[in-house]
Write a protein that holds these residues in place. Sequence first.
Motif, PDB file in Angstrom:
ATOM      1  N   ALA A 153       0.832  -1.199   0.000  1.00 13.16           N
ATOM      2  CA  ALA A 153       0.000   0.000   0.000  1.00 13.16           C
ATOM      3  C   ALA A 153       0.869   1.252   0.000  1.00 13.16           C
ATOM      4  CB  ALA A 153      -0.913   0.004   1.224  1.00 13.16           C
ATOM      5  N   SER A 154       2.038   1.173   0.627  1.00 14.86           N
ATOM      6  CA  SER A 154       2.929   2.337   0.623  1.00 14.86           C
ATOM      7  C   SER A 154       3.268   2.732  -0.809  1.00 14.86           C
ATOM      8  CB  SER A 154       4.224   2.029   1.380  1.00 14.86           C
ATOM      9  OG  SER A 154       3.948   1.663   2.702  1.00 14.86           O
ATOM     10  N   SER A 155       3.533   1.749  -1.651  1.00 11.88           N
ATOM     11  CA  SER A 155       3.853   2.027  -3.056  1.00 11.88           C
ATOM     12  C   SER A 155       2.639   2.567  -3.794  1.00 11.88           C
ATOM     13  CB  SER A 155       4.316   0.762  -3.773  1.00 11.88           C
ATOM     14  OG  SER A 155       5.513   0.313  -3.238  1.00 11.88           O
TER      15      SER A 155
ATOM     16  N   VAL B 164      -8.222   6.698  -1.821  1.00  6.68           N
ATOM     17  CA  VAL B 164      -8.813   6.070  -0.642  1.00  6.68           C
ATOM     18  C   VAL B 164      -7.858   4.994  -0.123  1.00  6.68           C
ATOM     19  CG1 VAL B 164     -10.732   4.680   0.229  1.00  6.68           C
ATOM     20  CG2 VAL B 164     -11.170   6.528  -1.407  1.00  6.68           C
ATOM     21  N   ASP B 165      -7.434   5.122   1.127  1.00 11.17           N
ATOM     22  CA  ASP B 165      -6.574   4.123   1.750  1.00 11.17           C
ATOM     23  C   ASP B 165      -7.444   3.179   2.584  1.00 11.17           C
ATOM     24  OD1 ASP B 165      -4.761   2.571   3.059  1.00 11.17           O
ATOM     25  OD2 ASP B 165      -3.749   4.200   4.116  1.00 11.17           O
ATOM     26  N   ALA B 166      -7.717   2.003   1.985  1.00 10.78           N
ATOM     27  CA  ALA B 166      -8.472   0.961   2.691  1.00 10.78           C
ATOM     28  C   ALA B 166      -7.594  -0.284   2.762  1.00 10.78           C
ATOM     29  CB  ALA B 166      -9.785   0.672   1.970  1.00 10.78           C
TER      30      ALA B 166
ATOM     31  N   HIS C  84      -2.897  -8.851   0.823  1.00  3.57           N
ATOM     32  CA  HIS C  84      -1.892  -9.530   1.656  1.00  3.57           C
ATOM     33  C   HIS C  84      -2.128  -9.286   3.145  1.00  3.57           C
ATOM     34  CE1 HIS C  84       1.116  -5.903   1.291  1.00  3.57           C
ATOM     35  NE2 HIS C  84       0.553  -5.855   2.468  1.00  3.57           N
ATOM     36  N   LYS C  85      -3.118  -8.473   3.466  1.00  5.86           N
ATOM     37  CA  LYS C  85      -3.389  -8.299   4.893  1.00  5.86           C
ATOM     38  C   LYS C  85      -4.429  -9.309   5.378  1.00  5.86           C
ATOM     39  CE  LYS C  85      -1.898  -3.877   6.557  1.00  5.86           C
ATOM     40  NZ  LYS C  85      -1.914  -2.449   6.220  1.00  5.86           N
ATOM     41  N   TRP C  86      -5.591  -9.290   4.747  1.00  3.10           N
ATOM     42  CA  TRP C  86      -6.715  -9.990   5.389  1.00  3.10           C
ATOM     43  C   TRP C  86      -7.466 -10.908   4.418  1.00  3.10           C
ATOM     44  CZ3 TRP C  86     -11.326  -6.933   8.041  1.00  3.10           C
ATOM     45  CH2 TRP C  86     -11.969  -7.781   8.953  1.00  3.10           C
TER      46      TRP C  86
HETATM   47  C1  LIG Z   1      -0.976  -1.514   6.602  1.00  2.00           C
HETATM   48  C2  LIG Z   1      -1.457  -0.208   6.159  1.00  2.00           C
HETATM   49  C3  LIG Z   1      -0.722   0.560   5.258  1.00  2.00           C
HETATM   50  C4  LIG Z   1       0.650   0.164   4.767  1.00  2.00           C
HETATM   51  O1  LIG Z   1       0.620  -1.030   4.072  1.00  2.00           O
HETATM   52  P1  LIG Z   1       1.931  -1.652   3.390  1.00  2.00           P
HETATM   53  O2  LIG Z   1       1.359  -2.585   2.391  1.00  2.00           O
HETATM   54  O3  LIG Z   1       2.665  -2.343   4.485  1.00  2.00           O
HETATM   55  O4  LIG Z   1       2.708  -0.553   2.795  1.00  2.00           O
HETATM   56  C5  LIG Z   1      -1.275   1.750   4.823  1.00  2.00           C
HETATM   57  N1  LIG Z   1      -2.468   2.156   5.255  1.00  2.00           N
HETATM   58  C6  LIG Z   1      -3.211   1.454   6.129  1.00  2.00           C
HETATM   59  C7  LIG Z   1      -4.541   1.961   6.569  1.00  2.00           C
HETATM   60  C8  LIG Z   1      -2.722   0.242   6.606  1.00  2.00           C
HETATM   61  O5  LIG Z   1      -3.439  -0.461   7.472  1.00  2.00           O
END
Ligand SMILES: *Cc1c(COP(=O)(O)O)cnc(C)c1O
Length: 473
Positions: free
Chosen positions: A140-142, A261-263, A293-295
């Motif tokens: 997500a950082s990228s 949007v950061d989800a 890759h998170k959930w």
């Molecule tokens: C984990 C997270 C990120 C960063 O994710 P990466 O894939 O590790 O860069 C950014 N925003 C939110 C809301 C997150 O939970």
Amino acid sequence: MTDFDYRQWSHRAADWAADYRESLRDRPVRPQCVPGDIAAQLPEAPPENGESMEAIFADFERIVPPGMTHWQHPRFFAYFPANAAPAGILAEQLAGAMAAQCMLWQTSPAATELEIKMVDWLRQAFGLPPVFKGVLQDTASSATLCAILTMRERALDWRGNKEGLFGQPALRVYASHRTHSSIDKAMWVAGLGQDNLVKIPTDDSLAMERDALAEAIRRDRENGLLPAGVVVCVGGTSVGATDRVAEICALAKEEGLFIHVDAAWAGSAMVCPEFRYLWEGVEAADSIVINPHKWLGAPMECSAHFVRDPKPLLKTLAIQPEYLKTYGKEGIVNFSEWSVQLGRRFRALKVWFLMRADGLEGLRARIRDHVAWAESLAERLAAEPDFEIVTPPMLSLFSFRYRPGDMTDEALDALNLRLLERINDEGEIYLTQTTHDGRMVIRFVTGAFDCQAEDVETAFAVITRTARALRDG
Ligand SMILES: *Cc1c(COP(=O)(O)O)cnc(C)c1O
């Protein structure tokens, strides 16, 4: 290396992997080591001559797993999950064996075409309209960096890449003060500067205040600054803060701003239609990031980056020196033109495997369980007289404090940190902390792929038992 038999050793590795996964419940979630323990077991210099795989593998088994935090452990309740479906892990083995460089269509046609399809499968799974296209970024950082770069170039009419930022008006990006640090870092890397990320206050529901945003934009324009974009938060990392997406998008549209949007975490839950109210209005966004890759079960790294219109992103990031041109193929997609990195891994295979192995219903059932278990644990802790829930469950995340009687805030902070350390040193479960409105709180998040109700039961027992033992000295 003289005796290397790839077939034999990959069978050995597969057996090891299966045993490892079966052993997880018996391992401490976080390793019992101190900084330097692992490094001390490694030689100072590389070997001049090749060693046997037998020796290498033996050292791996001896040194590495005991020094790992086991993210696939069913009782991992820290940070956010980085869960991995077994089918996704298998796909990674296969992708690793082909070891392809997937920068252009012609360097890996199957990887590119599978990625186009898998991004579209994910789009459908999350309930996004067909206008959204996308790419699998590493993280997500990228994806957020790419979005901030697009904001920058769009606001400067694509002069930034060419002329640099010197002499350009100061660009402004807006986000609530509860967004992830990757937004700040993207501002640094994009050359926009921390001071130009305008942190908007939030209300009691932890959502960005619309009127404060409107006022900040107005003031910036008055001062000759150039508003470029807004980052909307759905499921912030600390305690799950979520903006009112429709309201912020409407204002951003009026102001001509680019919307990202950061989800990253919460987005995976959008496979369940009943959670989509959390990002109502998201169709208006220009760019959305969700980390399967998170959930969702995709092994690291797999970040789905959706864009309403790929053109501004490509205009910002596509670069075609002669040696990267493809001749004679019309309408192809070269995914390196959608991201910062040129070389890239085959990320779509794991998405294909995991979505087929579990089906959307399987993925939904797992996420629904995680949410229900977090909610019921929060209820049970709330019913204990010496515990308090500080932030209520947002999907599978809530935060709490142990509060045995009247204590000052400082004493309570210290007590909760000690509690956290003791729990994590014992290793049966793993939790992490955050600060919320200046107070130290313990976060609880479910999300491991193999987590079961009984693991959350264990968490309740460990938390209450350890806290009371601490209180009683
Ligand atoms: C984990 C997270 C990120 C960063 O994710 P990466 O894939 O590790 O860069 C950014 N925003 C939110 C809301 C997150 O939970």
